[in-house]
Design an enzyme around this catalytic site. Structure first.
Site, short mmCIF file in Angstrom:
data_model
loop_
_atom_site.label_atom_id
_atom_site.label_comp_id
_atom_site.label_asym_id
_atom_site.label_seq_id
_atom_site.Cartn_x
_atom_site.Cartn_y
_atom_site.Cartn_z
N LYS A 175 68.09 -13.69 -0.79
CA LYS A 175 68.99 -14.49 0.05
C LYS A 175 69.06 -15.94 -0.45
CE LYS A 175 70.24 -11.45 3.22
NZ LYS A 175 69.69 -10.21 2.67
C1 PLP Z 1 74.46 -8.15 6.50
C2 PLP Z 1 72.98 -7.96 6.65
N1 PLP Z 1 72.49 -7.67 7.87
C3 PLP Z 1 71.17 -7.50 8.06
C4 PLP Z 1 70.26 -7.60 7.03
C5 PLP Z 1 68.82 -7.29 7.31
O1 PLP Z 1 67.92 -8.25 6.91
P1 PLP Z 1 66.41 -7.85 6.48
O2 PLP Z 1 66.48 -7.18 5.17
O3 PLP Z 1 65.71 -9.17 6.45
O4 PLP Z 1 65.87 -6.98 7.57
C6 PLP Z 1 70.72 -7.92 5.76
C7 PLP Z 1 69.77 -8.05 4.64
O5 PLP Z 1 69.94 -7.66 3.54
C8 PLP Z 1 72.11 -8.08 5.55
O6 PLP Z 1 72.61 -8.34 4.33
#
Ligand code: PLP
Length: 383
Positions: free
Chosen positions: A182
């Site tokens: 990210k």
């Molecule tokens: C659009 C979106 N929503 C939710 C998430 C979920 O985040 P995490 O991987 O920290 O649980 C991501 C992560 O890649 C994402 O790109």
């Protein structure tokens, strides 16, 4: 041959020192760093409250609880997203109702939302895909008309702006994610922001095993979770959010190098930026293969030259368990599926050099010739 990483976090000696300091104190959880990080993040996100959790997925889950989603409730969301933005609905036994995307922006098409609303609809989760805000004004208008909660999935969009307004300030709550690919990272981690004080207190309780602020350690007012962020992650996040403008500017530069080169290459298109996007927050750099280019053959060619790439996204409604459990199938969401078949994420990060971008683009140019040939051959075989 070079080996280009798909993504890479931007970590300096400031982050390393900050983590060392936490380790020296031996205070590794529920310490001062979490509050400092939350305060800095709320300031940056233009939100009254920011609640740190251990992933973007956890933050989406908690947002569904606050929105009151339960058995059989419907939540409207795009299938062209990362799986967590739909799974969070399932965690509360609701049904994600997928709405197709606008083929240009690749965000949810607001014109298709109203026809998906039923008596069971409770919320909308627009996703700001790739760091580009969804077209929020019509979405907010529909939500007002039908009394629906809007939760922004801003996990890919820290710092992005929609018509001059910060992504993450437009709905009732918004979620952010800090996985190492990210724009800023905490290792694993996430954040929910909201101006709703009641929700903020609920989130603080839910992430901490359902304890209310005044509960003793072994008292639990409600069903909760261990979604806490630890002190090392918070210390890392604090430095990264203090550096966020620099981190975003570096990504802007890498995207600009790509844009310039990709404009010169036939058979592919650079990412589309909508007029409503007054600030793009580059999370990934995703090109579109045009008709006649075999995307998968292009991926193979790049891989053979040390360049990873990803089909991004693979639509959620076509994931095996969504097809099995809910009966979604090919043909249900044509724009989403077309994007799923033709979009390709290239290596991207704020620490990429111009030489690396040139290396990727030189091989893209050559790979497309091969991929065009293989697309002709495939269609000849199909006949
Ligand atoms: C659009 C979106 N929503 C939710 C998430 C979920 O985040 P995490 O991987 O920290 O649980 C991501 C992560 O890649 C994402 O790109």
């Amino acid at each position: 041959m070079q080996k280009i990483p798909m993504s890479s976090p931007d970590i300096t000696s400031i982050e390393i020192d900050a983590l060392n300091q936490v380790l020296i104190t031996r205070w590794l959880s529920l310490g001062p760093k979490i509050g400092e990080f939350e305060q800095a993040f709320a300031g940056y996100a233009h939100a009254k409250n920011a609640i740190a959790v251990n992933s973007g997925t956890s933050s989406l889950h908690l947002a569904m609880i606050a929105a009151g989603v339960s058995d059989g409730d419907e939540v409207i969301t795009p299938s062209f997203s990362f799986i967590a933005s739909a799974n969070c609905v399932l965690y509360e036994r609701g049904n994600p109702i997928f709405v197709d995307i606008d083929p240009e922006t690749s965000n949810i098409d607001p014109n298709l939302i109203e026809e998906a609303i039923t008596e069971r609809t409770r919320a909308i989760i627009p996703v700001h895909a790739f760091g580009q805000p969804a077209d929020m004004d019509p979405i907010l208008e529909i939500a007002r008309k039908y009394n629906l909660v809007v939760i922004e999935d801003a996990c890919e969009a820290i710092g992005a702006e929609y018509k001059g307004r910060r992504a993450g300030t437009l709905g009732e709550a918004a979620t952010f994610a800090f996985y190492p690919n990210k724009q800023m990272t905490t290792g694993e981690g996430g954040m929910i922001v909201t101006d709703n004080e009641e929700w903020a207190n609920l989130f603080r309780s839910l992430r901490n095993q359902g304890r209310d602020i005044f509960d003793a350690w072994l008292n639990h007012t409600r069903l909760g979770y261990n979604y806490r962020m630890d002190e090392m992650s918070a210390a890392l996040g604090l430095v990264q959010v203090q550096r966020i403008e620099e981190l975003l500017a570096n990504r802007d530069q890498v995207a600009a190098w790509y844009n310039e080169r990709i404009d010169q290459i036939g058979g592919i298109r650079k990412p589309y930026i909508a007029e409503t996007t007054t600030r793009m927050s580059w999370f990934v750099y995703v090109i579109r293969c045009q008709d006649g280019v075999d995307r998968n053959a292009l991926m193979d060619y790049l891989q053979a030259h040390g360049i990873p790439s990803r089909p991004y996204f693979v639509p959620i409604h076509l994931q095996p368990f969504y097809q099995e459990k809910f009966g979604w199938k090919h043909g249900d969401l044509p724009n989403t599926e077309k994007a799923g078949d033709t979009f390709l994420a290239l290596p991207f990060s704020g620490v990429m050099t111009k030489e690396q971008v040139d290396y990727v683009c030189d091989h893209l140019r050559d790979g497309i010739e091969v991929a065009q040939y293989s697309s002709v051959r495939n269609s000849a075989t199909a006949d």
